[in-house]
Design a protein around this motif. Structure first.
Motif, mmCIF file in Angstrom:
data_model
loop_
_atom_site.group_PDB
_atom_site.id
_atom_site.type_symbol
_atom_site.label_atom_id
_atom_site.label_comp_id
_atom_site.label_asym_id
_atom_site.label_seq_id
_atom_site.Cartn_x
_atom_site.Cartn_y
_atom_site.Cartn_z
ATOM 1 N N TYR A 1 -1.724 -14.390 35.396
ATOM 2 C CA TYR A 1 -3.185 -14.382 35.387
ATOM 3 C C TYR A 1 -3.753 -14.025 36.752
ATOM 4 C CZ TYR A 1 -3.885 -16.165 30.672
ATOM 5 O OH TYR A 1 -3.939 -16.301 29.315
ATOM 6 N N LEU A 2 -3.221 -14.612 37.805
ATOM 7 C CA LEU A 2 -3.827 -14.425 39.116
ATOM 8 C C LEU A 2 -3.377 -13.143 39.795
ATOM 9 C CD1 LEU A 2 -4.066 -17.935 40.796
ATOM 10 C CD2 LEU A 2 -5.774 -16.679 39.536
ATOM 11 N N LEU A 3 -2.139 -12.713 39.507
ATOM 12 C CA LEU A 3 -1.618 -11.565 40.234
ATOM 13 C C LEU A 3 -1.189 -10.417 39.324
ATOM 14 C CD1 LEU A 3 0.605 -13.585 42.714
ATOM 15 C CD2 LEU A 3 -1.612 -12.589 43.189
ATOM 16 N N GLY A 4 -1.247 -10.652 38.025
ATOM 17 C CA GLY A 4 -0.790 -9.601 37.115
ATOM 18 C C GLY A 4 0.677 -9.288 37.291
ATOM 19 N N TYR A 5 1.424 -10.336 37.669
ATOM 20 C CA TYR A 5 2.834 -10.118 37.936
ATOM 21 C C TYR A 5 3.657 -11.237 37.323
ATOM 22 C CZ TYR A 5 7.200 -10.469 40.488
ATOM 23 O OH TYR A 5 8.520 -10.600 40.802
ATOM 24 N N LYS A 6 4.795 -10.854 36.799
ATOM 25 C CA LYS A 6 5.685 -11.836 36.223
ATOM 26 C C LYS A 6 7.109 -11.363 36.462
ATOM 27 C CE LYS A 6 5.893 -14.301 31.852
ATOM 28 N NZ LYS A 6 5.535 -14.164 30.443
ATOM 29 N N ALA A 7 7.943 -12.253 36.936
ATOM 30 C CA ALA A 7 9.324 -11.849 37.156
ATOM 31 C C ALA A 7 9.989 -11.575 35.812
ATOM 32 C CB ALA A 7 10.077 -12.943 37.907
ATOM 33 N N ASP A 8 10.824 -10.568 35.725
ATOM 34 C CA ASP A 8 11.496 -10.153 34.474
ATOM 35 C C ASP A 8 10.486 -10.030 33.339
ATOM 36 O OD1 ASP A 8 13.859 -10.411 35.859
ATOM 37 O OD2 ASP A 8 14.061 -12.530 35.294
ATOM 38 N N ASP A 9 9.490 -9.229 33.550
ATOM 39 C CA ASP A 9 8.411 -9.146 32.564
ATOM 40 C C ASP A 9 8.869 -8.468 31.277
ATOM 41 O OD1 ASP A 9 6.004 -9.422 31.486
ATOM 42 O OD2 ASP A 9 4.898 -8.393 33.078
ATOM 43 N N GLN A 10 8.732 -9.176 30.141
ATOM 44 C CA GLN A 10 9.073 -8.596 28.843
ATOM 45 C C GLN A 10 7.870 -7.862 28.243
ATOM 46 O OE1 GLN A 10 12.241 -8.867 27.559
ATOM 47 N NE2 GLN A 10 12.798 -9.965 29.418
ATOM 48 N N LYS A 11 6.677 -8.360 28.567
ATOM 49 C CA LYS A 11 5.464 -7.777 27.978
ATOM 50 C C LYS A 11 4.493 -7.406 29.104
ATOM 51 C CE LYS A 11 5.618 -10.933 24.055
ATOM 52 N NZ LYS A 11 5.000 -12.204 23.708
ATOM 53 N N PRO A 12 4.721 -6.295 29.781
ATOM 54 C CA PRO A 12 3.844 -5.924 30.905
ATOM 55 C C PRO A 12 2.393 -5.725 30.454
ATOM 56 C CG PRO A 12 5.530 -4.244 30.497
ATOM 57 C CD PRO A 12 5.790 -5.326 29.539
ATOM 58 N N GLU A 13 2.230 -5.291 29.225
ATOM 59 C CA GLU A 13 0.892 -5.064 28.668
ATOM 60 C C GLU A 13 0.075 -6.359 28.710
ATOM 61 O OE1 GLU A 13 -1.785 -2.410 26.684
ATOM 62 O OE2 GLU A 13 -0.126 -2.246 28.069
ATOM 63 N N ARG A 14 0.679 -7.406 28.207
ATOM 64 C CA ARG A 14 0.017 -8.704 28.117
ATOM 65 C C ARG A 14 -0.292 -9.234 29.531
ATOM 66 N NH1 ARG A 14 -1.899 -13.490 25.555
ATOM 67 N NH2 ARG A 14 -1.459 -15.104 27.051
ATOM 68 N N THR A 15 0.637 -9.049 30.438
ATOM 69 C CA THR A 15 0.435 -9.516 31.805
ATOM 70 C C THR A 15 -0.779 -8.837 32.421
ATOM 71 O OG1 THR A 15 2.819 -9.689 31.920
ATOM 72 C CG2 THR A 15 1.634 -9.907 33.980
ATOM 73 N N ARG A 16 -0.883 -7.528 32.169
ATOM 74 C CA ARG A 16 -2.012 -6.789 32.725
ATOM 75 C C ARG A 16 -3.321 -7.317 32.127
ATOM 76 N NH1 ARG A 16 -4.709 -2.689 31.226
ATOM 77 N NH2 ARG A 16 -3.401 -2.298 29.420
ATOM 78 N N GLU A 17 -3.318 -7.526 30.806
ATOM 79 C CA GLU A 17 -4.525 -8.038 30.141
ATOM 80 C C GLU A 17 -4.941 -9.380 30.707
ATOM 81 O OE1 GLU A 17 -4.070 -8.310 25.925
ATOM 82 O OE2 GLU A 17 -3.736 -6.142 25.755
ATOM 83 N N SER A 18 -3.950 -10.264 30.917
ATOM 84 C CA SER A 18 -4.307 -11.584 31.402
ATOM 85 C C SER A 18 -4.863 -11.526 32.818
ATOM 86 C CB SER A 18 -3.133 -12.549 31.301
ATOM 87 O OG SER A 18 -1.989 -11.956 31.815
ATOM 88 N N PHE A 19 -4.301 -10.630 33.631
ATOM 89 C CA PHE A 19 -4.849 -10.492 34.986
ATOM 90 C C PHE A 19 -6.292 -10.020 34.922
ATOM 91 C CE2 PHE A 19 -5.721 -7.648 38.656
ATOM 92 C CZ PHE A 19 -5.830 -8.633 39.609
ATOM 93 N N GLU A 20 -6.560 -9.034 34.067
ATOM 94 C CA GLU A 20 -7.933 -8.526 33.946
ATOM 95 C C GLU A 20 -8.879 -9.602 33.454
ATOM 96 O OE1 GLU A 20 -7.501 -5.030 31.576
ATOM 97 O OE2 GLU A 20 -6.585 -3.920 33.264
ATOM 98 N N ALA A 21 -8.404 -10.392 32.488
ATOM 99 C CA ALA A 21 -9.251 -11.473 31.960
ATOM 100 C C ALA A 21 -9.600 -12.458 33.063
ATOM 101 C CB ALA A 21 -8.531 -12.180 30.832
ATOM 102 N N SER A 22 -8.588 -12.811 33.850
ATOM 103 C CA SER A 22 -8.809 -13.779 34.919
ATOM 104 C C SER A 22 -9.752 -13.195 35.972
ATOM 105 C CB SER A 22 -7.464 -14.147 35.534
ATOM 106 O OG SER A 22 -7.649 -14.908 36.686
ATOM 107 N N ARG A 23 -9.545 -11.915 36.325
ATOM 108 C CA ARG A 23 -10.384 -11.284 37.340
ATOM 109 C C ARG A 23 -11.836 -11.232 36.871
ATOM 110 N NH1 ARG A 23 -8.837 -5.323 38.329
ATOM 111 N NH2 ARG A 23 -9.894 -5.207 36.333
ATOM 112 N N ASP A 24 -12.035 -10.803 35.615
ATOM 113 C CA ASP A 24 -13.397 -10.692 35.119
ATOM 114 C C ASP A 24 -14.067 -12.062 35.038
ATOM 115 O OD1 ASP A 24 -12.802 -8.082 34.947
ATOM 116 O OD2 ASP A 24 -12.531 -8.034 32.758
ATOM 117 N N TYR A 25 -13.276 -13.062 34.659
ATOM 118 C CA TYR A 25 -13.817 -14.429 34.568
ATOM 119 C C TYR A 25 -14.305 -14.889 35.933
ATOM 120 C CZ TYR A 25 -13.545 -19.553 34.155
ATOM 121 O OH TYR A 25 -13.801 -20.904 34.195
#
Lengths: 220, 585
Positions: free
Chosen positions: B86-110
């Motif tokens: 959420y805070l950095l749009g980063y996850k170690a061993d990311d299985q779903k990069p799409e979701r990670t990006r979405e969550s970062f954007e959601a957090s940023r916009d919030y």
């Protein structure tokens, strides 16, 4: 004491007056609730012209709890299912208990003994109160009831008898003094979207005063 | 009453300056990293704030805004704290990069959406950071690889505390909580815990963690997770009107008690037990030491300390100075798991003075001669219960709770405790200290409390040659017969105890004549002095017996075992006996 006050002794081996907050893994209140007492009175005698009001609860047995664990089901049959089946002429009505199991624990009361002091209010003022009073008394004396009275849950049926107010025994030693029982369910207000109403229950030497349902002491 | 007293307990904790407990609207979360930025929002570094505990690194518990991170697939950014996706749009061993990006954007916009409203330089710095941060650069920071489990917070370089702890931002958050109360889609009604009209909770948060065997993510005491539990067309927790604040407070208080660091809980059978008093009292720490002392601790001083306290309990004198008002209410709550729910196994309300008196009574009832040196004067409950079964796995869950309740309330011990001990004795023929002390406690207590149950006389701590019940003397006789066999044939693999104890204690008429006949042979092998010594002792006991009954009742079987144990103790303490008698007198 009103002149149509009745005293009814209730006793049974088990009872569960479930607290609303501990309704799933049931925990009983310490004593019978006014609404459970009303249920017993209505099981014995009820007419559209009267409404039962519980005034006082006398507790005559020490408060004892026990644990049980039972197999129950997780769902209710919804109203819509059978309705739809009736319309379409086919469908599924049943609920298979062995496929819908939920094991639930309960803390229930053991060996309870109460005297309920209650009166009834007439909803139709042209009626004579004495008539209903005598009818109730006759029914109790004969052991007649519309359905088996029970203590909180259908499976915990109870016995009852007419008792003279002078014969009410003193409460057991363990209940003497004042005991706060916390907020207790008084009854459900069915005229107001089934809103539960609560009162602060205090037991003085085994007696709980129940405030009038629409009084200031009853909160919702 | 359970929720009310927990709620009160929370209020007590909140007032205590020494105890850190999350206020309403906040929660304690495991924070492992801190994003340090400057006042303009430029990243300085990711600092690791975990502590070292042994070989592992442990995240710090920090109070943050809002409750626990909701599980599930929705996007739900948290305010000024979150995980790395959420805070950095980063996850170690990311299985779903799409979701990670979405969550970062959601957090940023919030966060950006609130910038104007909050209008604080530190918050704006965070916003600037979120605006300029490019998630793809995260891979340049190798230290982030370890962040996957914990959460992150923000810190402005050169300032003390974290961004979410800034007074103005906190004030805004609190205001937000209250403003929430007035919006339209909430239900305001009577709360059955606080008794006030407040905003009702649909679900009770935070979840309760730390009940052994329950879901590790947390479970609920109050939950309505199937339609069969709902009434009057009410949904979820509206079936039981509890305000959000009260729900938060009781859950937080319970989590505090269950947290392992606080040493305020122990397990008995399948139940996790917590306890608290209405006002602070040392009993809050001692109770678990009484019930479940940490015996593994090699700390001798701790053991001594406990021993000293137990002596105080044994004397039965309530230490008012140390413990405070004996009328202080004392609560014990036993919880056991049932999948996602928690059920109340037992609930006991009492006062300090009463608990103290009942513990003292319990010790008094258990007291019996021949205590092994290492044994505590009040053996922990689990040790006692372990004597009723072959393996602790077989322990019936109901038994533990009811024994516990009997101890706390001073009522009779459950019949099942007594009968299982007897059964174990018949099975493995071990008549040890704990077992007989339990038998004695059960019988004496039942005799004292239940009018229709009558022992002819209360059982004493050590041998009582004048005890009126013959079953007791049959036990004694059995011990003497065994002793003379041991003397005649030393080194036997199986003595008469191993072969006949069960039968002798249940059906004496069929066994004793045979034992006495065998005894003649054993005596014959002994040298005359020893022979007459044994004969005399056996004679003494036989004087008390007229006839061997065909069977003994359950309570007599207990007396038999006690007689056996007492006599056995007497045989081995004979030489010092005169001395101790003088002391006693």
């Amino acid at each position: 004491m009103k002149n149509t006050s009745i005293f009814l002794r209730l006793w049974g081996d088990y009872a569960c007056f479930t607290r609303p907050e501990m309704k799933v893994e049931r925990v009983s209140y310490d004593v019978i609730t006014p609404s459970a007492a009303r249920g017993v009175l209505e099981a014995i005698y009820w007419k559209p012209q009267i409404r039962w009001c519980v005034d006082r609860i006398h507790v005559h047995a020490p408060i004892r709890f026990m644990n049980i664990r039972r197999n129950e089901v997780a769902s209710k049959i919804s109203v819509n299912g059978p309705k739809k089946s009736m319309k379409e002429g086919k469908g599924h009505l049943g609920l298979y208990v062995d496929e819908d199991r939920q094991q639930r624990a309960a803390i229930v009361l053991r060996h309870v003994d109460y005297v309920i002091e209650a009166h009834f209010e007439l909803r139709d003022q042209s009626e004579h109160p004495k008539k209903h009073y005598e009818m109730f008394k006759r029914r109790v004396d004969k052991g007649q009831h519309f359905q088996q009275p029970y203590l909180g849950c259908r499976e915990f049926s109870c016995d009852y008898e007419w008792i003279d107010p002078l014969e009410i025994a003193a409460c057991p030693e363990s209940l003497q003094g004042q005991k706060e029982l916390g907020y207790m369910l008084h009854d459900i207000d069915f005229d107001d979207d089934c809103t539960p109403r609560f009162f602060r229950a205090v037991m003085n030497d085994g007696v709980i005063e129940v405030p009038p349902f629409h009084g200031n002491e009853v909160l919702s | 009453m359970i929720l009310q007293s927990l709620n009160q307990f929370y209020e007590r904790l909140a007032e205590d300056p020494e105890i850190e407990i999350a206020p309403y609207g906040y929660s304690s979360q495991k924070i492992s990293f801190c994003i340090v930025i400057n006042k303009k929002g430029k990243l300085i570094q990711f600092s690791d704030i975990r502590r070292e505990a042994g070989k592992r690194m442990v995240a710090q518990e920090i109070q943050v805004c809002g409750g626990a991170k909701p599980s599930g697939s929705g996007l739900n950014p948290c305010f000024l704290w979150d995980n790395s996706s959420y805070l950095l749009g980063y996850k170690a061993d990311d299985q779903k990069p799409e979701r990670t990006r979405e969550s970062f954007e959601a957090s940023r916009d919030y966060h950006l959406g609130l910038e104007q409203e909050i209008n604080h330089p530190s918050y704006s710095a965070v916003c600037n950071f979120l605006k300029s941060w490019n998630p793809e650069l995260a891979a340049n920071h190798p230290e982030l690889a370890e962040v996957s489990t914990g959460f992150l917070v923000f810190q402005i370089s050169g300032e003390e505390g974290y961004v979410h702890e800034t007074a103005e931002i906190k004030a805004w958050w609190n205001q937000q909580l209250e403003a929430h109360q007035d919006s339209k889609d909430v239900v305001n009604a009577f709360c059955l815990v606080s008794g006030k009209r407040q905003r009702l909770a649909r679900l009770h948060e935070p979840k309760i963690k730390g009940v052994r065997g329950a879901q590790s993510a947390g479970a609920s005491i109050v939950s309505f997770n199937a339609t069969a539990y709902e009434s009057y067309h009410k949904e979820q927790s509206f079936n039981a009107p509890v305000s959000e604040q009260a729900a938060f407070q009781y859950c937080t208080a319970l989590n505090y008690l269950l947290s392992r660091d606080n040493k305020r809980s122990f397990t008995i059978g399948d139940a996790t037990v917590v306890f608290w008093t209405e006002r602070a009292s040392p009993m809050e720490h001692l109770f678990s030491a009484f019930m479940d002392p940490d015996l593994k601790a090699e700390d001798e001083s701790q053991r001594e300390n406990l021993g000293r306290l137990l002596k105080q309990v044994a004397r039965g004198q309530y230490p008012t100075q140390e413990f405070g008002d004996p009328e202080t209410p004392f609560y014990v709550l036993g919880l056991s798991p049932n999948a996602a729910r928690i059920s109340v196994r037992f609930w006991y309300m009492s006062s300090l003075g009463e608990i103290f008196a009942h513990l003292s009574q319990h010790m008094h009832d258990l007291e019996i001669c021949g205590k092994p040196e290492k044994e505590l004067a009040m053996p922990p409950l689990w040790q006692l219960l372990a004597e009723t079964v072959r393996d602790t796995k077989d322990l019936p869950p109901l038994l533990a709770g009811s024994v516990m309740k009997a101890i706390l309330s001073g009522q009779i011990y459950p019949q099942m405790l007594y009968s299982s001990i007897l059964r174990r004795i018949r099975m493995d023929r071990q008549i040890n200290y704990r077992r007989v002390s339990l038998l004695k406690a059960c019988l004496n207590r039942q005799n004292r409390i239940q009018k229709h149950f009558q022992l002819t006389k209360e059982i004493s701590v050590s041998l009582d040659p004048e005890y009126p019940d013959p079953a007791y003397h049959m036990g004694r006789l059995f011990a003497e017969l065994e002793k003379s066999q041991e003397d005649a044939l030393p080194g036997l693999n199986a003595t008469i105890k191993d072969r006949f104890f069960g039968a002798a204690s249940a059906t004496p008429a069929s066994v004793f004549p045979r034992l006495i006949r065998m005894n003649q042979h054993h005596l014959g092998k002994l040298e005359p002095a020893k022979k007459s010594y044994h004969e005399k002792r056996i004679q003494d006991i036989c004087q008390k017996l007229n006839v061997f009954p065909s069977h003994l009742t359950l309570s007599q079987q207990g007396l038999f075992a006690l007689g056996y144990y007492h006599q056995r103790q007497d045989i081995f303490t004979k030489k010092t006996k005169a001395k101790t008698d003088d002391n006693a007198a």
